[in-house]
Every structure is written in structure tokens, then in C-alpha cells.
Design an enzyme around this catalytic site. Structure first.
Site, short mmCIF file in Angstrom:
data_model
loop_
_atom_site.label_atom_id
_atom_site.label_comp_id
_atom_site.label_asym_id
_atom_site.label_seq_id
_atom_site.Cartn_x
_atom_site.Cartn_y
_atom_site.Cartn_z
N ASP A 55 4.67 -1.24 -0.06
CA ASP A 55 5.31 -2.54 0.10
C ASP A 55 4.97 -3.49 -1.04
OD1 ASP A 55 6.59 -1.80 2.37
OD2 ASP A 55 5.45 -3.05 3.75
N SER A 175 -1.81 -10.05 10.66
CA SER A 175 -3.23 -9.82 10.91
C SER A 175 -3.93 -11.08 11.39
CB SER A 175 -3.92 -9.29 9.65
OG SER A 175 -3.97 -10.28 8.64
#
Length: 272
Positions: A55, A175
């Protein structure tokens, strides 16, 4: 019109370089030129880019390609790969589809940030994922004041704050317990990092908002753009964030929906 494709690869991954060596003769046998130098890719107006990495590699390729209207196909060599369209085993069957025009272009919202620092020239940065404000490791809690379109909105006493696009909602913001936002939603996400107040909550705001971030408490903090470039700001400085005038273009060839991608990448099996 010339038929030109560009390769953008993560050179730290030997398997990406190996695949690049296989892709080049595949295209040449079909009458395409394959370029690896960015200046040549722009000058020759490549029809699309192939990103070989993860990514992070795709983020770089998509940011650069957006300025020239070049769409990007992401081939995943990383781990999660929320952005990459295909795995490396699918590359040649996918390329056949692209050459047959069996694909779609998905546009992704980008953000433009202007850093206004006291006594210094303004700086401008464009991101596809996120802008992260974080305290220095030896400093205490900082407070970041958020103004929406010139109106004070919320203060975040925290270790930091993430301003992300829907694309970036599955990156660092995830996260930090931020929500996952579909890339089809045109919005901007604010996610605090280790907030020191129960009222400091994530916010989702319209992509039409102009977001101003001020360091209200603390001597300085670090501002990082898509995890690649950082700038220090001090009390009195302001970062102005708006939707960019251009969008990243990602090539989509499969039928996987966004919920399916989330299930696959997060290994969610509750539905089975």
C-alpha cells in the site's frame, strides 16, 4: 497514440524486481513500451502505472500519477494491502483484462495542507492517506485546536491527531480506533491519538470543510504527511487542510466490493 505503461516498484523487495523483469517482455510482445523512470513516464504520457509493492508503494504512485491524470494498478507484495487491487499471482490475467478495456477507474479523495509558520514561508503538501500531528517523544500532552471553516469546533488534549481521507481510514487511523469509511464517501476523518479527555472523540466532517489546526498547548509538535515527510510546527503556527482539487485514480478490474475487502483483510469470519 503511443502505447506506454509505467512501472513503479518497491526496490527493497526482490520479488517485485523479479516480476518487473517478467512484465517488460510481456508488454513488448504486445507492442507496448515499458518505462521505469518517472520523467520518461510523464513525458511519454503513459496510459497507466503498475505499482509493485504494498500500500505504501501504491500511495506514492497514486500521488504522483494524480497530478498528471495517470491511473494506477496496485499489485500487492505487502501484508494487508487494503489499496492494492490484485495479488502478484493475478498480474498477467489482470493485464489481459486491462488491454481489453475491461476495467473501471475509481477516484479517491485527496487532501491539501498548507503549513503557515510564523516568520517562515508557507509550505504545501498533498496526501492520499493522512496528516498526522504527534508530540515529540520527550514532551508532555499537547492540545490541538480544531476550527471548521473558521469556527472553533473541538480541542484535543492528546498525544496527537490524525486527519485522514476515507482511503486513510484503514491505515494509521484504524489502529487508533477510528472508524472505517467507504472510499465512496466524500468526507474527512479526525481521530485523536491517546486522547486525555473523555469528550475528545473521532469526528467525520464534510469534504467541503476547511479544517484549521492550531497548537493550543505545548511548544511544538511534528506534522507528518502520508508517513513520508515531516515538519515541526510551534505555538502560533497553523495548518490549513482542504480537499485537493485533483483525485487519485485507481484501476479496478475485479468484482470485490468494499465490505468484501474489509472482511478479507481483517480476517473477519463471524458470518460463516
Amino acid at each position: 497514440m503511443e502505447r506506454v505503461v509505467g512501472l513503479w516498484l518497491n526496490k527493497s523487495k526482490p520479488e517485485a524486481q523479479t516480476l518487473a523483469l517478467q512484465i517488460e517482455p510481456w508488454f513488448k510482445a504486445r507492442g507496448w513500451d515499458v518505462l521505469t523512470e518517472w520523467e520518461d513516464i510523464v513525458e511519454r504520457r503513459a496510459q497507466f502505472l503498475i505499482s509493485l509493492g504494498g500500500d505504501g508503494t501504491l500511495l506514492q504512485a497514486a500521488r504522483e500519477g494524480a497530478s498528471f491524470g495517470i491511473p494506477v494498478l496496485g499489485v500487492n507484495f505487502g501484508r494487508l494491502g487494503f489499496l492494492c487491487e490484485i495479488e502478484r499471482e493475478e498480474i498477467f490475467s489482470t493485464l489481459e483484462k486491462i488491454l481489453r478495456q475491461e476495467f473501471k477507474i475509481q477516484e479517491r479523495l485527496m487532501l491539501n495542507a498548507i503549513i503557515k509558520r510564523v516568520g517562515k514561508d508557507d509550505l504545501s503538501q498533498m496526501v492520499l492517506n493522512d496528516i498526522v500531528f504527534s508530540r515529540e517523544s520527550n514532551d508532555g500532552v499537547i492540545t490541538l485546536q480544531v476550527n471548521l471553516s473558521g469556527e472553533p469546533s473541538v480541542s484535543y488534549p492528546a498525544d496527537g491527531l490524525i486527519i485522514s481521507t476515507p482511503t486513510g481510514s484503514t491505515a494509521y487511523s484504524l489502529s487508533a480506533f477510528g472508524p472505517i469509511i467507504s472510499p465512496n464517501v466524500q468526507a474527512i476523518l479526525l481521530t485523536p491519538l491517546a486522547a486525555h479527555s473523555l469528550s475528545a472523540r473521532p469526528m467525520v466532517v464534510s469534504d467541503h470543510e476547511e479544517i484549521q489546526i492550531l497548537l493550543a498547548n505545548g511548544e511544538q509538535c511534528l506534522v507528518t504527511f502520508d508517513g513520508r515527510h515531516s515538519v515541526k510546527i510551534c505555538a502560533g503556527d497553523t495548518v490549513v487542510i482542504k480537499t485537493a482539487s485533483i483525485k487519485a485514480q485507481l484501476i479496478r478490474v475485479g468484482s470485490r466490493s468494499f465490505p468484501q475487502v474489509v472482511r478479507e483483510k481483517l480476517r473477519d469470519r463471524w458470518h460463516e
